[in-house]
Design a protein around this motif. Sequence first.
Motif, PDB file in Angstrom:
ATOM      1  N   VAL A  54     -55.914  29.760  24.033  1.00 49.78           N
ATOM      2  CA  VAL A  54     -54.845  28.969  23.424  1.00 49.78           C
ATOM      3  C   VAL A  54     -53.749  29.959  23.055  1.00 49.78           C
ATOM      4  O   VAL A  54     -54.024  31.030  22.502  1.00 49.78           O
ATOM      5  CB  VAL A  54     -55.327  28.212  22.175  1.00 49.78           C
ATOM      6  CG1 VAL A  54     -54.169  27.523  21.474  1.00 49.78           C
ATOM      7  CG2 VAL A  54     -56.387  27.202  22.548  1.00 49.78           C
ATOM      8  N   TYR A  55     -52.511  29.615  23.380  1.00 53.76           N
ATOM      9  CA  TYR A  55     -51.364  30.473  23.110  1.00 53.76           C
ATOM     10  C   TYR A  55     -50.484  29.817  22.051  1.00 53.76           C
ATOM     11  O   TYR A  55     -50.127  28.652  22.179  1.00 53.76           O
ATOM     12  CB  TYR A  55     -50.532  30.661  24.386  1.00 53.76           C
ATOM     13  CG  TYR A  55     -51.283  31.338  25.492  1.00 53.76           C
ATOM     14  CD1 TYR A  55     -51.192  32.708  25.686  1.00 53.76           C
ATOM     15  CD2 TYR A  55     -52.085  30.602  26.364  1.00 53.76           C
ATOM     16  CE1 TYR A  55     -51.880  33.329  26.713  1.00 53.76           C
ATOM     17  CE2 TYR A  55     -52.776  31.218  27.387  1.00 53.76           C
ATOM     18  CZ  TYR A  55     -52.670  32.579  27.560  1.00 53.76           C
ATOM     19  OH  TYR A  55     -53.355  33.187  28.580  1.00 53.76           O
ATOM     20  N   ARG A  56     -50.155  30.587  21.021  1.00 52.78           N
ATOM     21  CA  ARG A  56     -49.214  30.135  20.015  1.00 52.78           C
ATOM     22  C   ARG A  56     -47.939  30.932  20.225  1.00 52.78           C
ATOM     23  O   ARG A  56     -47.974  32.176  20.231  1.00 52.78           O
ATOM     24  CB  ARG A  56     -49.781  30.316  18.621  1.00 52.78           C
ATOM     25  CG  ARG A  56     -50.863  29.284  18.378  1.00 52.78           C
ATOM     26  CD  ARG A  56     -51.581  29.432  17.063  1.00 52.78           C
ATOM     27  NE  ARG A  56     -52.594  28.392  16.919  1.00 52.78           N
ATOM     28  CZ  ARG A  56     -53.754  28.349  17.543  1.00 52.78           C
ATOM     29  NH1 ARG A  56     -54.061  29.285  18.409  1.00 52.78           N
ATOM     30  NH2 ARG A  56     -54.618  27.383  17.345  1.00 52.78           N
ATOM     31  N   VAL A  57     -46.830  30.218  20.409  1.00 49.48           N
ATOM     32  CA  VAL A  57     -45.565  30.846  20.761  1.00 49.48           C
ATOM     33  C   VAL A  57     -44.541  30.552  19.665  1.00 49.48           C
ATOM     34  O   VAL A  57     -44.415  29.411  19.221  1.00 49.48           O
ATOM     35  CB  VAL A  57     -45.045  30.303  22.114  1.00 49.48           C
ATOM     36  CG1 VAL A  57     -43.751  30.998  22.504  1.00 49.48           C
ATOM     37  CG2 VAL A  57     -46.104  30.436  23.199  1.00 49.48           C
ATOM     38  N   GLU A  58     -43.836  31.601  19.257  1.00 47.68           N
ATOM     39  CA  GLU A  58     -42.708  31.441  18.343  1.00 47.68           C
ATOM     40  C   GLU A  58     -41.487  32.028  19.034  1.00 47.68           C
ATOM     41  O   GLU A  58     -41.554  33.133  19.577  1.00 47.68           O
ATOM     42  CB  GLU A  58     -42.942  32.168  17.021  1.00 47.68           C
ATOM     43  CG  GLU A  58     -41.751  32.054  16.085  1.00 47.68           C
ATOM     44  CD  GLU A  58     -41.899  32.859  14.810  1.00 47.68           C
ATOM     45  OE1 GLU A  58     -41.105  32.629  13.893  1.00 47.68           O
ATOM     46  OE2 GLU A  58     -42.798  33.715  14.739  1.00 47.68           O
ATOM     47  N   VAL A  59     -40.390  31.290  19.010  1.00 41.74           N
ATOM     48  CA  VAL A  59     -39.130  31.752  19.586  1.00 41.74           C
ATOM     49  C   VAL A  59     -38.099  31.770  18.468  1.00 41.74           C
ATOM     50  O   VAL A  59     -37.855  30.748  17.833  1.00 41.74           O
ATOM     51  CB  VAL A  59     -38.660  30.826  20.727  1.00 41.74           C
ATOM     52  CG1 VAL A  59     -37.324  31.311  21.279  1.00 41.74           C
ATOM     53  CG2 VAL A  59     -39.704  30.745  21.824  1.00 41.74           C
ATOM     54  N   ARG A  60     -37.517  32.950  18.236  1.00 38.83           N
ATOM     55  CA  ARG A  60     -36.457  33.080  17.241  1.00 38.83           C
ATOM     56  C   ARG A  60     -35.178  33.450  17.972  1.00 38.83           C
ATOM     57  O   ARG A  60     -35.135  34.449  18.693  1.00 38.83           O
ATOM     58  CB  ARG A  60     -36.821  34.135  16.200  1.00 38.83           C
ATOM     59  CG  ARG A  60     -38.049  33.754  15.395  1.00 38.83           C
ATOM     60  CD  ARG A  60     -38.361  34.709  14.253  1.00 38.83           C
ATOM     61  NE  ARG A  60     -38.366  36.120  14.572  1.00 38.83           N
ATOM     62  CZ  ARG A  60     -39.430  36.800  15.002  1.00 38.83           C
ATOM     63  NH1 ARG A  60     -40.577  36.192  15.222  1.00 38.83           N
ATOM     64  NH2 ARG A  60     -39.351  38.092  15.236  1.00 38.83           N
TER      65      ARG A  60
END
Length: 89
Positions: A54-60
């Motif tokens: 499972v991949y958790r992605v945050e984009v800022r």
Amino acid sequence: MIVTVTRSGGFAGLTAHGELDTSFQPDAARLEAAVRALDQGRLGSGLPQPDRFVYRVEVRDGGDARHLTVAEQDLDQTTAWLLERVLGS
């Protein structure tokens, strides 16, 4: 644009983490296009399956931030490339 990826799960249950600032990368345009293509609705529920990642992605980007969760079985080719690119940085 800063992309952070945390991968968890899999057979061994190990966690991997990576962060990448796209502005300093020679392939910044391709990376940012892949980030813009991320769509939780298109990528499925994000629900894990046994022995899968499972991949958790945050984009800022500037003052904006968005988060999404992608299950391994829901990855398309572009998203898989992006996630591995960030994790390998």
